[in-house]
Design a protein around this motif. Structure first.
Motif, mmCIF file in Angstrom:
data_model
loop_
_atom_site.group_PDB
_atom_site.id
_atom_site.type_symbol
_atom_site.label_atom_id
_atom_site.label_comp_id
_atom_site.label_asym_id
_atom_site.label_seq_id
_atom_site.Cartn_x
_atom_site.Cartn_y
_atom_site.Cartn_z
ATOM 1 N N ASP A 156 20.343 22.556 45.152
ATOM 2 C CA ASP A 156 20.649 23.305 46.375
ATOM 3 C C ASP A 156 22.151 23.518 46.537
ATOM 4 O O ASP A 156 22.587 24.579 47.010
ATOM 5 C CB ASP A 156 20.089 22.571 47.594
ATOM 6 C CG ASP A 156 18.568 22.641 47.673
ATOM 7 O OD1 ASP A 156 17.994 23.547 47.037
ATOM 8 O OD2 ASP A 156 17.968 21.789 48.356
ATOM 9 N N ARG A 214 22.929 26.419 44.345
ATOM 10 C CA ARG A 214 22.457 27.674 44.957
ATOM 11 C C ARG A 214 23.430 28.140 46.033
ATOM 12 O O ARG A 214 23.768 29.337 46.115
ATOM 13 C CB ARG A 214 21.075 27.473 45.571
ATOM 14 C CG ARG A 214 19.934 27.340 44.578
ATOM 15 C CD ARG A 214 18.606 27.280 45.322
ATOM 16 N NE ARG A 214 17.483 27.029 44.453
ATOM 17 C CZ ARG A 214 16.839 27.969 43.758
ATOM 18 N NH1 ARG A 214 17.241 29.233 43.842
ATOM 19 N NH2 ARG A 214 15.807 27.651 42.992
ATOM 20 N N ASN A 215 23.903 27.218 46.841
ATOM 21 C CA ASN A 215 24.836 27.581 47.910
ATOM 22 C C ASN A 215 26.165 28.069 47.339
ATOM 23 O O ASN A 215 26.781 29.004 47.875
ATOM 24 C CB ASN A 215 25.070 26.381 48.831
ATOM 25 C CG ASN A 215 23.836 26.025 49.651
ATOM 26 O OD1 ASN A 215 22.976 26.883 49.878
ATOM 27 N ND2 ASN A 215 23.747 24.785 50.085
ATOM 28 N N LYS A 243 25.720 31.627 46.114
ATOM 29 C CA LYS A 243 25.686 32.559 47.249
ATOM 30 C C LYS A 243 27.087 32.777 47.816
ATOM 31 O O LYS A 243 27.483 33.917 48.112
ATOM 32 C CB LYS A 243 24.754 32.016 48.326
ATOM 33 C CG LYS A 243 24.580 32.936 49.520
ATOM 34 C CD LYS A 243 23.570 32.356 50.512
ATOM 35 C CE LYS A 243 23.401 33.283 51.710
ATOM 36 N NZ LYS A 243 22.411 32.728 52.686
ATOM 37 N N THR A 281 24.682 36.039 43.678
ATOM 38 C CA THR A 281 23.226 35.908 43.766
ATOM 39 C C THR A 281 22.490 36.855 42.829
ATOM 40 O O THR A 281 21.519 36.454 42.155
ATOM 41 C CB THR A 281 22.760 36.138 45.211
ATOM 42 O OG1 THR A 281 23.409 35.180 46.068
ATOM 43 C CG2 THR A 281 21.255 35.971 45.322
ATOM 44 N N PHE A 288 17.845 31.339 38.506
ATOM 45 C CA PHE A 288 17.449 29.939 38.495
ATOM 46 C C PHE A 288 16.063 29.858 37.874
ATOM 47 O O PHE A 288 15.070 30.240 38.497
ATOM 48 C CB PHE A 288 17.460 29.368 39.911
ATOM 49 C CG PHE A 288 18.837 29.146 40.469
ATOM 50 C CD1 PHE A 288 19.489 27.935 40.297
ATOM 51 C CD2 PHE A 288 19.489 30.167 41.165
ATOM 52 C CE1 PHE A 288 20.765 27.729 40.806
ATOM 53 C CE2 PHE A 288 20.767 29.971 41.681
ATOM 54 C CZ PHE A 288 21.414 28.744 41.500
#
Length: 344
Positions: free
Chosen positions: A223, A226-227, A230, A235, A240
């Protein structure tokens, strides 16, 4: 030659795959080879169990060893007695529990070989054995300086890792577009440096605007990564792929142009780098474990700038990784050398 590998783990992960491939190559060379694994811990929901895999390969030892770190003292004593009664020429131990058992239960006349799979095992209190293997050439001098018989045991590669005949079709099947396709294939944990990789990809894309970043794996920092993707506006350029294993992992690896290996976990043989090279995928890697032996381009220091410099260098290593048969032959030669020393 009768060879017994000891692998006190219920999981087919970490060094287990390398042990399986080595045992298969030794068997293919005409030797009698089995692998004893942890038979006590049967409930392993989080990982692939070792027993079915070694059984499927025809390598599972059925000599009655429980071989578990969870064994009570009386079961360890029983294991020691069972091992001492075995008729084998070589006992090749892979974990500390294995080596402790083999030290006290070594069969008469058998050679004892200890494989070290991470540098933490290479300490001043290293238990005695007739010979040793290490996962990377950088660790070898530390044993040779002590007068030990030792060789590098590199990562062996499953035959499924080979260049893809139709990479364009494979990429369509996986939903991958753009190029070059750069990937990281490792657990999301601090030692693998995904934070550095994502920042490096942002800089790399300034030079290769159509590049895509494929992240294969799962883990505690997923996570966070992912952040970060972004926040950097990446993105649409990052995929993933999740956790992949077996043939599925091989497919994702074959689809890449280049893989970035920016750190290692418990296994310093850098198996992912050897697998990538076997697939014809360029390897960019930091100077850890066996990665320098396998990298096409070496990252001078683990910074985004250094990763980008190495990635844009287009350097390819002229050194071929040894075949499984060659690696098995080298280990068998180590056994023979150790046996000669024992007889003397």
């Amino acid at each position: 030659m009768r060879i017994l590998h000891l692998l006190a783990s219920p999981f087919f992960s970490g060094p287990a795959e390398n042990v399986a491939l080595l045992a298969r190559a030794q068997r293919d060379a005409g030797h009698e080879v089995t692998v004893a694994v942890d038979r006590r811990r049967k409930d392993v929901p989080a990982e692939e169990p070792a027993v079915p895999r070694f059984q499927e390969l025809g390598l599972l030892d059925e000599g009655g060893l429980e071989l578990s770190v969870k064994s009570p003292p009386w079961r360890m004593w029983s294991d020691s007695r069972r091992l001492r009664a075995r008729q084998v020429d070589v006992v090749h131990s892979h974990f500390s529990h294995d080596h402790f058992l083999a030290r006290w239960g070594r069969p008469r006349g058998a050679v004892l070989v200890r494989s070290l799979h991470a540098p933490r095992s290479l300490r001043s209190s290293l238990p005695a054995a007739d010979a040793y293997t290490v996962p990377a050439s950088a660790l070898l001098p530390k044993l040779l300086e002590r007068g030990k018989r030792a060789r590098v045991l590199p990562a062996l590669v499953d035959p499924r890792f080979r260049p893809e005949a139709d990479r364009a079709s494979l990429r369509r099947e996986l939903g991958l577009t753009g190029g070059p396709l750069v990937g990281m294939v490792s657990t999301f944990q601090p030692s693998r440096r995904h934070v550095v990789g994502v920042e490096a990809f942002a800089k790399y894309r300034q030079q290769r605007p159509d590049a895509r970043f494929v992240l294969v794996g799962d883990g505690g920092l997923l996570d966070v990564t992912r952040n970060q993707v972004k926040a950097l506006g990446l993105t649409d350029a990052v995929v993933f792929a999740g956790y992949q294993q077996g043939a599925d992992f091989a497919r994702w690896l074959k689809a890449l142009d280049e893989v970035w290996l920016l750190g290692l976990g418990n296994d310093w043989s850098a198996r992912a780098a050897a697998q990538a090279r076997a697939c014809g995928v360029r390897v960019v890697a930091v100077d850890e474990g066996a990665l320098p032996d396998l990298a096409d381009a070496r990252v001078a220091e683990p910074t985004p700038e250094a990763v980008v410099t190495a990635a844009l260098s287009d350097v390819l290593s002229p050194v071929a990784h040894p075949t499984n048969a060659r690696i098995a032959a080298d280990v068998l030669a180590l056994y023979a050398d150790a046996a000669g020393g024992v007889r003397r």
